[in-house]
Design an enzyme around this catalytic site. Structure first.
Site, mmCIF file in Angstrom:
data_model
loop_
_atom_site.group_PDB
_atom_site.id
_atom_site.type_symbol
_atom_site.label_atom_id
_atom_site.label_comp_id
_atom_site.label_asym_id
_atom_site.label_seq_id
_atom_site.Cartn_x
_atom_site.Cartn_y
_atom_site.Cartn_z
ATOM 1 N N GLU A 162 111.874 -39.567 24.879
ATOM 2 C CA GLU A 162 112.838 -40.614 24.556
ATOM 3 C C GLU A 162 112.195 -41.576 23.565
ATOM 4 O OE1 GLU A 162 114.332 -42.511 28.066
ATOM 5 O OE2 GLU A 162 114.874 -40.618 29.042
ATOM 6 N N SER A 178 104.184 -40.208 24.157
ATOM 7 C CA SER A 178 102.905 -39.978 24.841
ATOM 8 C C SER A 178 102.932 -40.564 26.244
ATOM 9 C CB SER A 178 101.760 -40.605 24.041
ATOM 10 O OG SER A 178 101.584 -39.943 22.816
ATOM 11 N N ARG A 191 101.813 -25.432 26.288
ATOM 12 C CA ARG A 191 100.923 -25.879 25.201
ATOM 13 C C ARG A 191 100.195 -24.719 24.528
ATOM 14 N NH1 ARG A 191 99.670 -30.961 28.581
ATOM 15 N NH2 ARG A 191 101.026 -32.494 27.566
ATOM 16 N N GLY A 224 95.018 -24.675 -5.762
ATOM 17 C CA GLY A 224 95.017 -25.711 -6.785
ATOM 18 C C GLY A 224 96.416 -26.236 -7.053
ATOM 19 N N GLU A 241 104.372 -31.884 22.118
ATOM 20 C CA GLU A 241 103.872 -31.458 23.438
ATOM 21 C C GLU A 241 102.565 -32.162 23.805
ATOM 22 O OE1 GLU A 241 104.296 -27.570 24.962
ATOM 23 O OE2 GLU A 241 105.907 -27.044 23.572
ATOM 24 N N THR A 288 100.230 -35.485 21.897
ATOM 25 C CA THR A 288 99.358 -35.635 20.734
ATOM 26 C C THR A 288 97.937 -35.173 21.069
ATOM 27 O OG1 THR A 288 98.657 -37.883 21.285
ATOM 28 C CG2 THR A 288 100.680 -37.657 19.984
#
Length: 382
Positions: free
Chosen positions: A126, A131, A242, A339, A363, A365
């Site tokens: 939300e 986190s 994860r 490059g 999922e 940090t």
């Protein structure tokens, strides 16, 4: 390197690689540019029976586990991390049902997901709960035979495209995370709608959309597990998904390394292919080291989880961190090898660099993952 895959795992990997090379790679830049959802690729995955690799046979799947899911995610992500998310995001939305659903719930939802007829999504994040998952404000209030949901979920992968949503909501505000519960919400339920579709830097072929609940009434039999266990449902799910993010990161990194190595053989400067220059060779060597080390940890973590191990948070976090950090490093270096061409959208590595960044963020940090790793490590030395 030989990872001693079973015959079935080898078949799954090769089939996913074939789809990646023949069906995804040719359209990856188009889907990225237009930001459109890959319905046609989902149909191909469904027709190939790959959608259910991690779902038990009794519910229509192939009976594999986290490892089989990771093999598919890695190969699809080698061609396009965004398109791969239609599959990986469905796994994230499915695992709450796999882990905590009743037999009736599994029979109702898993066969359609395994067949590819329906996609799934996971509603946790939300505006004030990223986190800090303890910041959830979406509520689910009991009312007769139903729960009434109100609130908004943000940045939901497969949002609007999925048919089945595993949603975490607050059933008791006084208990904090112990007051969370998990619910299955179906697309089309009155009071359940979709808000803003995000315009993202990368993974643009994946739909990232708000979920909006306004007096959304769902039956009590859609409660997953039991009241007050929503935080556990979410954390146990993320521990198992994860490695899927890690596999996505490995696939993106492998794709970038392949492109850089191929280009270095073709690009001539000062009368020689740039692959003959030691500076380029060292970059490619570092890519190979980092990609293979990441893959090894991801594969072993998947096998560890599939073995039935109970304490998997540290290993799950570790493979996610190393693989996503590797993806960011390798894709950045791939752009450098190419490059000026690497900076142009007609070459795939600039897209891979943009796609890689999110693997360090969603999922959990990588900073949060390092907290988890340190916490679990310190516990081991008590």
């Amino acid at each position: 390197m030989n990872y001693f895959l079973t015959d079935e795992q080898q078949m799954i990997q090769e089939l996913a690689a074939k789809i990646a090379d023949e069906k995804i790679a040719p359209v990856a830049l188009e889907y990225d540019e237009e930001g459109k959802f890959p319905h046609d690729i989902v149909k191909i995955l469904a027709d190939s029976d790959l959608c259910g690799v991690y779902i038990p046979e009794e519910y229509g799947g192939l009976g594999g586990g986290i490892f089989e899911m990771a093999l598919v995610v890695e190969q699809l992500s080698r061609a396009c991390g965004g398109i791969a998310l239609s599959f990986a995001g469905t796994g994230l939305g499915t695992f709450p049902i796999l882990l905590f659903g009743s037999d009736e719930q599994k029979k109702k939802y898993l066969p359609d997901i395994a067949s590819g007829e329906k996609l799934a999504a996971f509603g946790l994040t939300e505006a004030n709960a990223g986190s800090d998952a303890a910041g959830i404000q979406t509520t689910a209030v009991p009312d007769g035979d139903d729960y009434v949901l109100n609130g908004t979920k943000q940045w939901i992968t497969n949002g609007g495209e999925a048919d089945v949503y595993s949603v975490i909501a607050l059933t008791d505000k006084t208990l904090g995370p112990r007051g969370y519960s998990a619910f299955i919400v179906e697309k089309g339920t009155p009071g359940f709608s979709f808000g803003k579709k995000e315009n993202k830097m990368g993974i643009r072929a994946s739909a990232t959309v708000e979920l909006v609940f306004e007096d959304c009434r769902i039956p009590k039999e859609n409660l997953l597990y039991k009241e007050g266990m929503g935080f556990v449902v979410a954390m146990k799910t993320l521990d198992r998904t994860r490695p899927g993010v890690a596999a996505q990161a490995v696939g993106i990194a492998q794709g970038a390394m392949d492109a850089a190595a191929k280009y270095s053989r073709e690009r001539v400067q000062f009368g020689s292919p740039i692959s003959s220059f030691q500076a380029i060779q060292h970059i490619l060597a570092d890519m190979a080291i980092q990609v293979e080390a990441s893959r090894a940890l991801v594969y072993q973590t998947c096998r560890f989880i599939d073995s039935g191990a109970k304490n998997i948070s540290k290993e799950s976090a570790m493979c996610k961190v190393i693989a996503s950090d590797t993806a960011m490093k390798v894709t950045t270096d791939a752009v450098q090898v190419l490059g000026g061409y690497g900076y142009m959208k007609e070459y795939p590595v600039e897209k891979m660099m943009r796609d890689a960044k999110i693997t360090q963020i969603y999922e959990g940090t990588n900073q949060i993952q390092r907290n988890i790793i340190a916490h679990e490590l310190i516990k081991e030395y008590r």
